[in-house]
Design a protein around this motif. Structure first.
Motif, mmCIF file in Angstrom:
data_model
loop_
_atom_site.group_PDB
_atom_site.id
_atom_site.type_symbol
_atom_site.label_atom_id
_atom_site.label_comp_id
_atom_site.label_asym_id
_atom_site.label_seq_id
_atom_site.Cartn_x
_atom_site.Cartn_y
_atom_site.Cartn_z
ATOM 1 N N LEU A 291 1.070 -8.588 0.315
ATOM 2 C CA LEU A 291 -0.342 -9.270 0.291
ATOM 3 C C LEU A 291 -0.900 -10.052 1.067
ATOM 4 C CD1 LEU A 291 0.670 -10.246 -3.754
ATOM 5 C CD2 LEU A 291 -0.506 -8.194 -3.003
ATOM 6 N N GLU A 292 0.255 -10.469 2.009
ATOM 7 C CA GLU A 292 -0.303 -11.356 2.947
ATOM 8 C C GLU A 292 -0.949 -10.480 4.195
ATOM 9 O OE1 GLU A 292 3.067 -13.565 4.042
ATOM 10 O OE2 GLU A 292 2.908 -14.957 2.420
ATOM 11 N N HIS A 293 -0.094 -9.054 4.405
ATOM 12 C CA HIS A 293 -0.534 -8.325 5.316
ATOM 13 C C HIS A 293 -2.070 -7.713 5.155
ATOM 14 C CE1 HIS A 293 -0.820 -4.592 7.784
ATOM 15 N NE2 HIS A 293 -1.147 -3.972 6.711
ATOM 16 N N TYR A 294 -2.386 -7.358 3.650
ATOM 17 C CA TYR A 294 -3.705 -6.969 3.228
ATOM 18 C C TYR A 294 -4.611 -8.093 3.624
ATOM 19 C CZ TYR A 294 -1.913 -2.330 1.805
ATOM 20 O OH TYR A 294 -1.515 -1.313 1.989
ATOM 21 N N GLN A 295 -4.060 -9.405 3.168
ATOM 22 C CA GLN A 295 -5.311 -10.543 3.225
ATOM 23 C C GLN A 295 -5.379 -10.842 4.703
ATOM 24 O OE1 GLN A 295 -3.536 -14.217 1.452
ATOM 25 N NE2 GLN A 295 -5.577 -14.881 0.930
ATOM 26 N N ARG A 296 -4.447 -10.495 5.418
ATOM 27 C CA ARG A 296 -4.804 -10.957 6.930
ATOM 28 C C ARG A 296 -5.700 -9.972 7.694
ATOM 29 N NH1 ARG A 296 0.269 -11.330 8.037
ATOM 30 N NH2 ARG A 296 0.633 -9.062 8.624
ATOM 31 N N ARG A 483 -0.683 7.105 5.264
ATOM 32 C CA ARG A 483 -0.999 5.724 5.356
ATOM 33 C C ARG A 483 -0.054 4.885 4.848
ATOM 34 N NH1 ARG A 483 -7.155 4.318 4.294
ATOM 35 N NH2 ARG A 483 -8.033 5.903 5.438
ATOM 36 N N VAL A 484 0.657 5.301 3.776
ATOM 37 C CA VAL A 484 1.775 4.559 3.474
ATOM 38 C C VAL A 484 2.556 4.279 4.294
ATOM 39 C CG1 VAL A 484 3.721 4.432 1.747
ATOM 40 C CG2 VAL A 484 1.382 5.082 0.861
ATOM 41 N N ASP A 485 3.124 5.295 5.063
ATOM 42 C CA ASP A 485 4.063 5.050 6.216
ATOM 43 C C ASP A 485 3.776 4.150 7.295
ATOM 44 O OD1 ASP A 485 6.211 6.370 4.916
ATOM 45 O OD2 ASP A 485 6.009 8.151 6.506
ATOM 46 N N THR A 486 2.278 4.090 7.479
ATOM 47 C CA THR A 486 1.752 3.453 8.527
ATOM 48 C C THR A 486 1.709 1.578 8.000
ATOM 49 O OG1 THR A 486 0.321 5.004 9.410
ATOM 50 C CG2 THR A 486 -0.312 2.764 10.041
ATOM 51 N N THR A 487 1.524 1.570 6.788
ATOM 52 C CA THR A 487 1.448 0.209 6.089
ATOM 53 C C THR A 487 2.791 -0.418 6.292
ATOM 54 O OG1 THR A 487 -0.576 0.620 5.098
ATOM 55 C CG2 THR A 487 0.626 -1.339 4.537
ATOM 56 N N CYS A 488 3.713 0.544 5.734
ATOM 57 C CA CYS A 488 5.337 0.079 5.596
ATOM 58 C C CYS A 488 5.826 -0.300 6.725
ATOM 59 C CB CYS A 488 6.214 1.087 4.837
ATOM 60 S SG CYS A 488 5.408 1.220 3.172
ATOM 61 N N LEU A 489 5.397 0.440 8.128
ATOM 62 C CA LEU A 489 5.875 0.037 9.402
ATOM 63 C C LEU A 489 5.275 -1.173 9.741
ATOM 64 C CD1 LEU A 489 5.823 3.712 11.043
ATOM 65 C CD2 LEU A 489 7.673 1.994 11.034
ATOM 66 N N GLU A 490 3.940 -1.614 9.485
ATOM 67 C CA GLU A 490 3.481 -2.714 10.108
ATOM 68 C C GLU A 490 4.056 -4.035 9.377
ATOM 69 O OE1 GLU A 490 -0.673 -2.247 9.491
ATOM 70 O OE2 GLU A 490 -0.920 -0.847 11.159
ATOM 71 N N VAL A 491 4.316 -3.791 8.253
ATOM 72 C CA VAL A 491 5.136 -4.992 7.421
ATOM 73 C C VAL A 491 6.479 -4.888 7.514
ATOM 74 C CG1 VAL A 491 5.115 -6.086 5.021
ATOM 75 C CG2 VAL A 491 2.948 -4.761 5.688
ATOM 76 N N PHE A 492 7.182 -3.983 7.567
ATOM 77 C CA PHE A 492 8.607 -3.945 7.366
ATOM 78 C C PHE A 492 9.321 -3.251 8.656
ATOM 79 C CE2 PHE A 492 7.325 -4.120 2.974
ATOM 80 C CZ PHE A 492 7.881 -5.322 2.544
ATOM 81 N N MET A 493 8.686 -3.706 10.005
ATOM 82 C CA MET A 493 9.285 -3.166 11.003
ATOM 83 C C MET A 493 10.738 -3.375 11.107
ATOM 84 S SD MET A 493 8.650 -1.374 13.911
ATOM 85 C CE MET A 493 7.010 -1.387 14.131
ATOM 86 N N ASP A 494 11.259 -4.600 10.530
ATOM 87 C CA ASP A 494 12.756 -4.699 10.816
ATOM 88 C C ASP A 494 13.575 -3.718 9.637
ATOM 89 O OD1 ASP A 494 11.306 -6.098 8.419
ATOM 90 O OD2 ASP A 494 12.756 -7.624 8.037
ATOM 91 N N ARG A 495 12.830 -3.059 8.818
ATOM 92 C CA ARG A 495 13.507 -2.232 8.009
ATOM 93 C C ARG A 495 13.061 -0.738 8.188
ATOM 94 N NH1 ARG A 495 12.307 -5.147 2.368
ATOM 95 N NH2 ARG A 495 13.313 -7.464 2.982
ATOM 96 N N ARG A 496 12.685 -0.641 9.500
ATOM 97 C CA ARG A 496 12.368 0.722 9.875
ATOM 98 C C ARG A 496 11.220 1.348 9.188
ATOM 99 N NH1 ARG A 496 18.060 3.388 11.760
ATOM 100 N NH2 ARG A 496 18.790 1.627 13.316
ATOM 101 N N GLY A 497 10.377 0.474 8.672
ATOM 102 C CA GLY A 497 9.231 0.879 7.927
ATOM 103 C C GLY A 497 9.640 1.305 6.627
ATOM 104 N N ILE A 498 10.519 1.151 5.844
ATOM 105 C CA ILE A 498 10.978 1.650 4.437
ATOM 106 C C ILE A 498 10.614 0.376 3.320
ATOM 107 C CG2 ILE A 498 12.807 2.104 2.944
ATOM 108 C CD1 ILE A 498 12.319 4.163 5.296
ATOM 109 N N CYS A 499 9.565 0.969 2.551
ATOM 110 C CA CYS A 499 9.067 0.152 1.399
ATOM 111 C C CYS A 499 10.018 0.495 0.233
ATOM 112 C CB CYS A 499 7.568 0.331 0.893
ATOM 113 S SG CYS A 499 6.393 -0.284 2.256
ATOM 114 N N GLU A 500 10.760 -0.677 -0.283
ATOM 115 C CA GLU A 500 11.567 -0.589 -1.419
ATOM 116 C C GLU A 500 10.960 -0.108 -2.555
ATOM 117 O OE1 GLU A 500 14.170 -3.707 -1.694
ATOM 118 O OE2 GLU A 500 15.228 -3.684 0.295
ATOM 119 N N LEU A 501 11.655 0.835 -3.461
ATOM 120 C CA LEU A 501 11.305 1.324 -4.442
ATOM 121 C C LEU A 501 12.056 0.538 -5.806
ATOM 122 C CD1 LEU A 501 9.259 3.030 -6.065
ATOM 123 C CD2 LEU A 501 11.017 5.012 -6.088
#
Length: 502
Positions: A291-296, A483-501
């Motif tokens: 949420l902070e990413h999209y707000q930023r 688009r999903v992979d791009t956003t997940c990479l920007e937010v969770f670079m420390d997790r290699r771009g994996i968004c948890e499900l």
């Protein structure tokens, strides 16, 4: 020889009496018959005279009401013209538009207020003024949490100006909104008309508070909240921007499904949405990072929805108040024409147009309050179909791409349906329908061959419902995965771009 008298004999008195009796009887019969006819005529005439009188009275009242209606319409037209010629200056230019629930008066009563909006639509006000002394310039719309059956018959607004002078205004509308669902507390909508003096400089109020007799401290120590105005006051009477905003239901129960959140935003962006409004009760740290990413990047506004004291006695965390606050925010503050009122597991899906924006651009004739999309279910229990997921993607289990079986039955309108609204046409918004629209606006129920609401529900309501295969959402697949992979990479670079499900 005898002389005989030849004078005629007098007639018999009996025969004369008979003739006299006959003539008298005939006369009596004539009189009686005439009086009977007169009585019957008077009885026949009386109801018709009454009907004519009622008809004349009805015509008089009709003409009187029609005359007053025309006068009222002319008054509103003159008011609108005068209103457009006025210069409004925002009294709180540094207000950051962030709201939170605040206690009203006595804290033990648990009465709370969230937001207030300046609404220029005079057509939704019952009684307007335009004379030498005063004119109606708009109204204030407030959202609060109050008992469903508040015993006060009168609720007032205390408006405060920049110089800290105040004025009390009796609310024209004050009541619980729909979708109470037998709870003790309800979301309330309060409308107070604003009238300005025509003999002194124009002033707009800066803050407002609610006051009513049953909560004595609401008057002795009022809780003032800032009034929300347009970010840019030049948009006050300007044409609304023909873009789509998205009002998302409150995130609660420590919401943790990061991948669904990112997919939801990117799917609606592909459909033409340009802004999102999020309200959270409870959410995990990872969700807040998204949420902070999209707000930023300026794509979303995020608000605290701190209704923790009412989670047990208010329907679904006050979702009705939240949706109404969001629609008014999209209209008043940001001047968006459209607002899609949905939850995170719902996607409005046009079937004959490339996107939701294309559908609205071609089908909106300007006076539609809301486009009602009927509901079909996709169930989480179904197996995942990842056939169309490219081999290189990091986040493969997107729910709109892996769930391809939906219910054959399309639910009726207003039963779990969702609405894309024209924000300027809404007075009261519900969870599944528009409850009150501005004069001249009507709803439009979208035909199920033109568009549907795809509801990706975790738990099925009726697991025995007939299912069919529907690949409609997959037309967005290639762009959506990227688009999903791009956003997940920007937010969770420390997790290699994996968004948890979750």
């Amino acid at each position: 020889m005898k002389l005989v008298d030849k004078q005629p004999r007098p007639q018999s008195t009996g025969k004369r009496n008979v003739l006299q009796f006959s003539f008298t009887t005939a006369a009596v019969h004539l009189v009686v018959s005439s009086s009977g006819k007169m009585r019957r005529f008077s009885h026949w005439l009386r109801p018709r005279v009454t009907h004519v009188a009622f008809l004349i009275l009805f015509v008089y009242l009709f003409l009187l009401v029609g005359h007053r209606f025309l006068q009222n319409e002319r008054l509103r037209e003159d008011l609108a013209k005068t209103q457009h010629q006025m210069i409004f200056e925002k009294p709180n230019p540094h207000w950051d538009y962030s709201n939170s629930w605040r206690k009203i008066g006595n804290a033990s009563l648990r009465h709370e207020i969230y937001s207030a909006y300046f609404d220029v639509r005079t057509e939704i006000i019952g009684s307007v003024r335009l004379d030498e002394e005063q004119m109606t310039i708009g109204s204030l719309r407030l959202f609060a949490i109050l008992p469903e059956r508040l015993r006060d018959s009168r609720v007032s607004c205390i408006v405060r100006f920049a110089d800290f002078t105040s004025q009390e205004i009796v609310a024209e509308e004050a009541g619980a909104m729909h979708d109470v669902h037998n709870n003790t507390f309800a979301a309330w909508s309060i409308m107070c008309p604003l009238h300005a003096s025509r003999r002194s400089p124009m002033r707009l109020p800066q803050a407002v508070a609610l006051t009513y007799a049953s909560n004595r401290l609401s008057h002795l120590s009022p809780t003032f909240i800032q009034i929300s105005y347009p970010r840019n006051m030049t948009n006050l009477f300007g044409r609304s921007r023909p873009t789509i905003s998205v009002c998302v239901g409150p995130l609660q129960e420590n919401y943790s499904n990061v991948l669904r959140l990112v997919e939801f935003v990117e799917m609606y962006r592909l459909q033409g949405a340009s802004h999102f409004y999020f309200y959270y009760v409870e959410a995990t740290e990872d969700v807040r990072r998204v949420l902070e990413h999209y707000q930023r990047i300026g794509l979303a506004d995020v608000f605290e929805w701190n209704v923790h004291s009412h989670l047990q006695d208010l329907h679904y965390a006050g979702i009705v108040a939240q949706f109404n606050d969001c629609v008014y925010r999209a209209n008043v503050v940001d001047n968006f024409r459209y607002a899609a009122v949905v939850d995170l597991d719902e996607v409005v899906m046009p079937l004959k147009h490339n996107s939701l924006a294309d559908y609205l651009r071609q089908c909106d004739e300007g006076r539609t309050a809301g486009f009602v999309f009927r509901n079909v279910f996709f169930h989480r229990r179904d197996s995942n179909d990842t056939f169309n997921a490219p081999a290189h993607v990091l986040n493969r289990l997107l729910y709109t791409q892996s769930k391809v079986k939906r219910t054959l039955e399309v639910l009726p309108a207003h039963v779990r349906s969702k609405v894309v609204v024209n924000a300027r046409g809404i007075v009261e918004m519900g969870n599944h329908q528009v409850y009150r629209s501005a004069p001249g606006y009507t709803d439009h129920i979208v035909h199920p061959t033109v568009g549907l609401l795809f509801h990706y529900r975790d738990k099925c309501i009726n697991c025995k419902m007939v299912l069919i295969v529907d690949y409609t959402a997959r037309r967005f697949g290639s762009l959506l995965f990227d688009r999903v992979d791009t956003t997940c990479l920007e937010v969770f670079m420390d997790r290699r771009g994996i968004c948890e499900l979750a």
